[in-house]
Scaffold this motif. Structure first.
Motif, PDB file in Angstrom:
ATOM      1  N   THR A  78       3.028  -8.605   7.683  1.00  0.00           N
ATOM      2  CA  THR A  78       2.402  -7.823   8.748  1.00  0.00           C
ATOM      3  C   THR A  78       2.884  -6.387   8.816  1.00  0.00           C
ATOM      4  OG1 THR A  78       4.053  -8.576  10.352  1.00  0.00           O
ATOM      5  CG2 THR A  78       2.002  -9.870  10.159  1.00  0.00           C
ATOM      6  N   GLY A  79       4.063  -6.101   8.239  1.00  0.00           N
ATOM      7  CA  GLY A  79       4.560  -4.740   8.270  1.00  0.00           C
ATOM      8  C   GLY A  79       5.203  -4.352   9.578  1.00  0.00           C
ATOM      9  N   THR A 105       4.874   4.515   8.263  1.00  0.00           N
ATOM     10  CA  THR A 105       3.431   4.332   8.155  1.00  0.00           C
ATOM     11  C   THR A 105       3.075   3.800   6.774  1.00  0.00           C
ATOM     12  OG1 THR A 105       3.038   6.148   9.695  1.00  0.00           O
ATOM     13  CG2 THR A 105       1.188   5.454   8.322  1.00  0.00           C
ATOM     14  N   ALA A 106       2.397   2.656   6.738  1.00  0.00           N
ATOM     15  CA  ALA A 106       1.946   2.067   5.473  1.00  0.00           C
ATOM     16  C   ALA A 106       0.941   0.974   5.781  1.00  0.00           C
ATOM     17  CB  ALA A 106       3.123   1.481   4.690  1.00  0.00           C
ATOM     18  N   THR A 107      -0.115   0.925   5.005  1.00  0.00           N
ATOM     19  CA  THR A 107      -1.082  -0.173   5.148  1.00  0.00           C
ATOM     20  C   THR A 107      -0.756  -1.326   4.219  1.00  0.00           C
ATOM     21  OG1 THR A 107      -2.570   0.826   3.519  1.00  0.00           O
ATOM     22  CG2 THR A 107      -2.930   1.384   5.855  1.00  0.00           C
ATOM     23  N   ALA A 108       0.123  -1.069   3.244  1.00  0.00           N
ATOM     24  CA  ALA A 108       0.501  -2.113   2.289  1.00  0.00           C
ATOM     25  C   ALA A 108       1.874  -1.782   1.722  1.00  0.00           C
ATOM     26  CB  ALA A 108      -0.530  -2.223   1.164  1.00  0.00           C
ATOM     27  N   TRP A 109       2.526  -2.800   1.157  1.00  0.00           N
ATOM     28  CA  TRP A 109       3.881  -2.641   0.634  1.00  0.00           C
ATOM     29  C   TRP A 109       3.960  -3.247  -0.765  1.00  0.00           C
ATOM     30  CZ3 TRP A 109       7.986  -0.630   3.779  1.00  0.00           C
ATOM     31  CH2 TRP A 109       7.606  -0.346   5.099  1.00  0.00           C
ATOM     32  N   GLY A 153      -6.286  -3.453   1.467  1.00  0.00           N
ATOM     33  CA  GLY A 153      -6.167  -4.840   1.908  1.00  0.00           C
ATOM     34  C   GLY A 153      -6.901  -5.837   1.053  1.00  0.00           C
ATOM     35  N   ARG A 154      -7.315  -5.425  -0.163  1.00  0.00           N
ATOM     36  CA  ARG A 154      -8.043  -6.329  -1.048  1.00  0.00           C
ATOM     37  C   ARG A 154      -7.108  -6.898  -2.114  1.00  0.00           C
ATOM     38  NH1 ARG A 154     -11.182  -3.876  -4.235  1.00  0.00           N
ATOM     39  NH2 ARG A 154     -10.830  -1.675  -3.685  1.00  0.00           N
ATOM     40  N   SER A 155      -7.039  -8.213  -2.182  1.00  0.00           N
ATOM     41  CA  SER A 155      -6.215  -8.859  -3.196  1.00  0.00           C
ATOM     42  C   SER A 155      -6.973  -8.888  -4.522  1.00  0.00           C
ATOM     43  CB  SER A 155      -5.858 -10.287  -2.791  1.00  0.00           C
ATOM     44  OG  SER A 155      -5.245 -10.980  -3.858  1.00  0.00           O
ATOM     45  N   LEU A 205       3.793  -8.210  -3.008  1.00  0.00           N
ATOM     46  CA  LEU A 205       2.717  -7.345  -2.547  1.00  0.00           C
ATOM     47  C   LEU A 205       2.293  -7.816  -1.173  1.00  0.00           C
ATOM     48  CD1 LEU A 205       0.543  -7.453  -5.796  1.00  0.00           C
ATOM     49  CD2 LEU A 205       2.342  -5.802  -5.233  1.00  0.00           C
ATOM     50  N   ALA A 206       2.132  -6.884  -0.247  1.00  0.00           N
ATOM     51  CA  ALA A 206       1.752  -7.271   1.109  1.00  0.00           C
ATOM     52  C   ALA A 206       0.720  -6.316   1.670  1.00  0.00           C
ATOM     53  CB  ALA A 206       2.976  -7.286   2.023  1.00  0.00           C
ATOM     54  N   SER A 207      -0.309  -6.876   2.278  1.00  0.00           N
ATOM     55  CA  SER A 207      -1.297  -6.100   3.026  1.00  0.00           C
ATOM     56  C   SER A 207      -1.061  -6.341   4.504  1.00  0.00           C
ATOM     57  CB  SER A 207      -2.721  -6.522   2.666  1.00  0.00           C
ATOM     58  OG  SER A 207      -3.651  -5.959   3.590  1.00  0.00           O
ATOM     59  N   THR A 208      -1.001  -5.275   5.280  1.00  0.00           N
ATOM     60  CA  THR A 208      -0.686  -5.387   6.705  1.00  0.00           C
ATOM     61  C   THR A 208      -1.938  -5.424   7.586  1.00  0.00           C
ATOM     62  OG1 THR A 208      -0.593  -2.994   7.088  1.00  0.00           O
ATOM     63  CG2 THR A 208       1.400  -4.049   6.252  1.00  0.00           C
TER      64      THR A 208
END
Length: 290
Positions: free
Chosen positions: A175-176, A20-24, A116-118, A84-87
């Motif tokens: 996308t994760g 579980t992760a919304t970002a990496w 999810g904000r860059s 950095l990644a937002s899913t």
């Protein structure tokens, strides 16, 4: 026998097992990795612990990455790659930056990344990124089966992504989507085709129910783009929506898994897996013209 072989023999389903992760946050760190790599590697453990502290509760999952091959670390300073990644469904993004020192990662706004904000910490990356887990100190299956794939396809190696009994495992960014039981052919397909449903464990921003449902719909319609999201769940179903407005209700049920060890060295135990039993496309409501 290895845990990954026993899991495969048991027929343990892959969908619904993604971390579980919304970002990496993926930080380059050469040299050996310990079991808890962020604080057991040649990265300053104080820095590793602080990164973990700042990521806690934000939805950001931290991985260490390194290039395939020999893992010598001369301790000579140099730039470190960070991804950095937002899913976020339908709005996922991937950025990269080269840090003069790993401590620069502390300048990152973890709250923004998790939402999810860059913040333009890095520059946008258009091509997807597949990382393959090779963290042998966590489970030898990951290095034994993952390293040949990373080496052959020149992919970044990464630390533990969860579920080493599904080794070789990998994570597709931005996308994760996580994968298990990778082989060279599937890894190449993921890199070139996109979000392949075959052996997909699910998308990290969804719950296990949502992961199973999204993978099931993706497999049924052959969708490889970031156009599906989970819009509703009950105890025995989940609803998946396409960017074009189509929706599907996926019926879910629990299924026992024959005894298998969760990782090498552990005793076999029975697990419960979520599986999709039916997929019904819902009627699309077309607004009446005024």
């Amino acid at each position: 026998m290895r845990c990954s072989i026993l899991s495969d023999f048991a027929g343990e389903p892959l969908a619904g097992t993604a971390a579980t992760a919304t970002a990496w946050l993926c930080l380059e760190q050469p040299g050996p990795w310990g079991r808890d790599a962020i604080v057991e590697s040649h990265l300053d453990p104080v820095l590793g612990a602080e990164l973990q502290r700042r990521a806690a509760g934000t939805g950001v999952r931290i991985l260490l990455i390194r290039r395939p091959g020999k893992h010598a670390d001369t301790h000579v300073g140099g730039s470190r790659r960070v991804y950095l990644a937002s899913t976020k469904p339908g709005a996922s993004w991937l950025e990269q930056a080269d840090l003069a020192a790993p401590e620069e990662a502390l300048e990152l706004d973890f709250e923004a990344l998790g939402q999810g904000r860059s913040t333009a910490f890095g520059t946008p990356v258009e091509d997807p990124l597949l990382l393959v887990c090779t963290n042998s100190k966590r489970d030898v299956c990951c290095a034994l089966y993952g390293r040949p794939i990373a080496t052959a396809l020149n992919l970044w190696e990464c630390t533990h992504t969860g579920g080493h009994r599904f080794a070789p495992t990998g994570v597709l960014l931005p996308t994760g989507h996580l994968y298990g039981r990778l082989d060279h052919q599937l890894a190449q397909r993921v890199v070139t085709e996109g979000i392949v449903a075959d052996r997909c464990r699910g998308r990290s921003c969804f719950t296990p129910r949502g992961q199973v449902a999204e993978v099931a719909v993706r497999a049924q319609i052959g969708e490889t783009r970031d156009v599906l999201t989970v819009v509703g769940e009950t105890h025995d179903s989940a609803t998946v929506r396409h960017a074009d407005g189509r929706e599907w209700r996926v019926a879910l049920t629990e299924q026992p898994v024959p005894p298998r060890p969760a990782s090498c060295g552990k005793s076999p135990d029975i697990a419960i897996a979520l599986v999709a039993t039916a997929i019904d496309e819902l009627a699309t409501v077309v607004p009446c013209p005024r």
